[in-house]
Design a protein around this motif. Structure first.
Motif, short mmCIF file in Angstrom:
data_model
loop_
_atom_site.label_atom_id
_atom_site.label_comp_id
_atom_site.label_asym_id
_atom_site.label_seq_id
_atom_site.Cartn_x
_atom_site.Cartn_y
_atom_site.Cartn_z
N ASP A 59 115.97 57.49 68.69
CA ASP A 59 115.60 56.11 68.37
C ASP A 59 114.78 56.06 67.09
O ASP A 59 115.02 55.20 66.23
CB ASP A 59 114.81 55.50 69.54
N ILE A 60 113.84 56.98 66.94
CA ILE A 60 113.04 57.02 65.71
C ILE A 60 113.94 57.33 64.51
O ILE A 60 113.79 56.72 63.44
CB ILE A 60 111.91 58.07 65.83
N SER A 62 117.06 56.61 64.16
CA SER A 62 117.82 55.39 63.88
C SER A 62 116.96 54.38 63.12
O SER A 62 117.42 53.75 62.16
CB SER A 62 118.32 54.78 65.19
N ARG A 63 115.73 54.23 63.55
CA ARG A 63 114.81 53.33 62.84
C ARG A 63 114.57 53.81 61.41
O ARG A 63 114.45 53.00 60.49
CB ARG A 63 113.48 53.23 63.58
N GLN A 64 114.50 55.11 61.23
CA GLN A 64 114.31 55.68 59.90
C GLN A 64 115.50 55.33 58.99
O GLN A 64 115.31 54.99 57.82
CB GLN A 64 114.11 57.20 59.95
N GLN A 66 117.49 52.76 59.27
CA GLN A 66 117.41 51.34 58.96
C GLN A 66 116.35 51.08 57.89
O GLN A 66 116.55 50.27 56.98
CB GLN A 66 117.10 50.54 60.22
N PHE A 67 115.21 51.76 58.02
CA PHE A 67 114.13 51.60 57.04
C PHE A 67 114.59 52.09 55.67
O PHE A 67 114.27 51.48 54.64
CB PHE A 67 112.89 52.38 57.52
N LEU A 80 105.78 53.23 60.94
CA LEU A 80 106.55 52.96 62.16
C LEU A 80 105.70 52.22 63.18
O LEU A 80 106.14 51.23 63.78
CB LEU A 80 107.05 54.26 62.78
N SER A 83 104.95 48.65 62.35
CA SER A 83 106.09 47.75 62.53
C SER A 83 106.35 47.44 64.00
O SER A 83 107.28 46.72 64.33
CB SER A 83 107.35 48.35 61.90
N TYR A 85 106.47 49.92 66.61
CA TYR A 85 107.00 51.01 67.44
C TYR A 85 105.86 51.74 68.13
O TYR A 85 104.83 52.02 67.55
CB TYR A 85 107.79 52.01 66.60
#
Length: 139
Positions: A59-60, A62-64, A66-67, A80, A83, A85
């Motif tokens: 999940d992290i 994936s967020r990375q 997107q960022f 993170l 934002s 998380y």
């Protein structure tokens, strides 16, 4: 006919309950089975907790990604968390995490989950921006 019922009643009174030996044998068998099953159960729980941590690592990551698309750089751990998380409480109770950003020309990151408590046997789990997961035996 009445005497037949008396004989049956006397036999039933003789066969009531368990003897102490029978009870001790039953307890010993249950103890042996529990001694065999408990370590397997512990390993099952550890693998389940590890899977939850690995899901959070993905999940992290994936967020990375997107960022990176939005900002042309990866987010630090503080970015993170600012934002919104945060690790789920069940994972946070067993692991601490860190995000290390690369310093090269190309942006990169390494996510590290370090086990604590009962999960100490796991050691550190890592996932980098190239998708390399370590240690390979834990994934």
């Amino acid at each position: 006919m009445l005497s037949k019922w008396k004989v049956i009643a006397v036999e039933l009174k003789k066969k009531r309950g368990f003897t102490l030996i029978e009870l001790m044998i039953t307890v010993a068998i249950v103890a042996i089975l529990a001694a065999i099953a408990y370590p397997s159960y512990q390993q099952y729980v550890i693998r389940g907790n590890r899977a939850a941590a690995q899901a959070q690592m993905m999940d992290i990551a994936s967020r990375q990604q997107q960022f990176l698309l939005a900002n042309r750089a990866y987010a630090s751990k503080t970015a993170l968390e600012s934002s919104g998380y945060s690790l789920p409480s069940d994972v946070a109770a067993r692991y601490t995490y860190d995000v290390t950003l690369g310093t090269g020309a190309l942006p990169s990151f390494v996510i590290t989950f370090t086990a604590k408590g009962a999960q100490l046997a796991d050691g550190a789990l890592t996932l980098n921006s190239a998708g390399v997961k370590a240690p390979s035996g834990k994934w």
